[in-house]
Design an enzyme around this catalytic site. Structure first.
Site, mmCIF file in Angstrom:
data_model
loop_
_atom_site.group_PDB
_atom_site.id
_atom_site.type_symbol
_atom_site.label_atom_id
_atom_site.label_comp_id
_atom_site.label_asym_id
_atom_site.label_seq_id
_atom_site.Cartn_x
_atom_site.Cartn_y
_atom_site.Cartn_z
ATOM 1 N N LYS A 58 0.833 -1.074 0.032
ATOM 2 C CA LYS A 58 -0.106 0.084 0.050
ATOM 3 C C LYS A 58 0.937 1.248 0.079
ATOM 4 C CE LYS A 58 -3.807 -2.272 2.193
ATOM 5 N NZ LYS A 58 -4.536 -2.763 3.323
ATOM 6 N N GLN A 102 -4.805 -2.049 9.830
ATOM 7 C CA GLN A 102 -4.660 -3.269 9.074
ATOM 8 C C GLN A 102 -5.234 -4.508 9.965
ATOM 9 O OE1 GLN A 102 -3.796 -3.500 6.057
ATOM 10 N NE2 GLN A 102 -3.762 -5.893 5.830
ATOM 11 N N ASP A 125 -10.869 2.901 4.486
ATOM 12 C CA ASP A 125 -11.420 1.421 3.977
ATOM 13 C C ASP A 125 -12.704 0.986 3.885
ATOM 14 O OD1 ASP A 125 -9.210 -0.630 3.699
ATOM 15 O OD2 ASP A 125 -8.662 -0.703 5.683
HETATM 16 N N1 GUN Z 1 -6.794 -7.320 5.867
HETATM 17 C C1 GUN Z 1 -7.066 -7.912 4.737
HETATM 18 N N2 GUN Z 1 -7.718 -7.067 3.926
HETATM 19 C C2 GUN Z 1 -7.522 -5.794 4.431
HETATM 20 C C3 GUN Z 1 -8.131 -4.698 4.044
HETATM 21 O O1 GUN Z 1 -8.508 -4.464 2.761
HETATM 22 N N3 GUN Z 1 -8.076 -3.498 4.862
HETATM 23 C C4 GUN Z 1 -7.576 -3.695 6.153
HETATM 24 N N4 GUN Z 1 -7.455 -2.513 7.094
HETATM 25 N N5 GUN Z 1 -6.961 -4.914 6.452
HETATM 26 C C5 GUN Z 1 -7.074 -5.918 5.829
#
Ligand code: GUN
Length: 299
Positions: A58, A102, A125
């Site tokens: 990211k 996350q 998100d």
């Molecule tokens: N863990 C797995 N996929 C995601 C996501 O898209 N966002 C976040 N914050 N955690 C994740």
């Protein structure tokens, strides 16, 4: 008998690159106008290798389009209250346009408490109850990145969903449930008749066989086999798993929730793994960050 036409491979790398190119151009225009760069923050707790990889990806993608990214790292034993203080700090930091926590979080931390504490205007998100509520009501907000990415893939390949039977396998809050809601709504892509299947669904094969569009987000490697797919179906594979493979350099290869080699023979369109839905998720997170910087929403 005439040979069946090869399916179209839905190329998430190409579509996500186009979206990132558009974001990059918009960010450059903002800077030309003396605006600041958008700023995305990530909160990473513990040292789960998959989470580290995702957050690093990211950050790299953010930098590639001119979005500033910072990662706030905390040890596994951070308390829930300490983490809530971090969220409060990020909610109030005017330099940060949006942030993500996350997942998964360590077991002693209640994910609902943490996610609910994120201010909806910074929830890029799209995981907070407010943004999920806005999505359900078809109101402006931030969409969760993976469902948003799936919508963009369907749009990019001009796949008509109206009046189609769309079967979603998997009911997670992050993918299955939101995508089932979006596709059922009066929007484009949308206007589909949606069936949401899960681990307790009876006669799963009977249902998947009637899907014009099959979205597989069950989280089980190669779960959807060729005999479960109708001839000519559009197949979107959200899964990503490492499967041990001694012949591969790394000792494993990546597979999805779909047994690709068999389902490929049935589908009219299909997403590969890797290179299908995966690259879209990060692109849509960046898109949400740009929207948050502009104080705009998906609508
Ligand atoms: N863990 C797995 N996929 C995601 C996501 O898209 N966002 C976040 N914050 N955690 C994740």
């Amino acid at each position: 008998m005439a040979k069946k036409k090869e399916p179209v491979l839905i190329d998430g790398k190409v579509v996500s690159q186009k979206i990132k190119d558009e974001i990059k151009k918009e960010v450059a225009d903002l800077i030309d106008k003396k605006d600041s760069s958008p700023h995305l923050a990530a909160v990473l707790v513990g040292d789960d290798p998959a989470s580290q990889t995702y957050v690093a990806a990211k950050e790299k993608a953010a930098h590639s389009v001119g979005i500033i990214s910072s990662t706030y790292r905390y040890p596994e034993d951070i308390t829930e209250n300490e983490l809530l203080e971090v969220i409060e700090f990020l909610n109030n930091d005017d330099e940060i346009d949006g942030f993500i926590v996350q997942l998964p979080l360590p077991a002693h931390i209640n994910e609902d408490h943490i996610i609910s504490a994120i201010h909806p205007s910074k929830d890029v998100d799209g995981f907070t109850p407010v943004n999920i509520g806005n999505m359900v009501l078809n109101r402006p907000g931030y969409l969760p990145a993976t469902p948003y990415g799936i919508m963009e893939l369907l749009k990019a390949y001009k796949i008509n969903t109206e009046g189609k039977h769309c079967v979603v396998v998997g009911r997670s809050n992050i993918v299955g449930r939101p995508v089932s809601i979006l596709l059922s709504q009066k929007r484009n892509p949308g206007n589909a008749t949606v069936t949401l299947c899960h681990s307790k669904t009876k006669n799963l094969k009977e249902i998947t066989l009637s899907a014009d569009i099959l979205i597989c987000a069950i989280g089980k490697p190669q779960f959807i086999t060729g005999d479960m797919v109708k001839e000519g179906a559009v197949v979107i594979d959200v899964g990503i798993h490492r499967l041990g493979d001694d012949s591969a350099k790394k000792g494993y290869r990546l597979v999805g929730d779909v047994l690709f080699k068999d389902v490929y023979k049935k589908a009219s369109f299909i997403t590969p793994v890797p290179g299908g839905v995966g690259p879209m998720t990060i692109a849509m997170l960046l898109k949400n960050t740009l929207l948050a910087h502009k104080k705009e929403f998906y609508s």
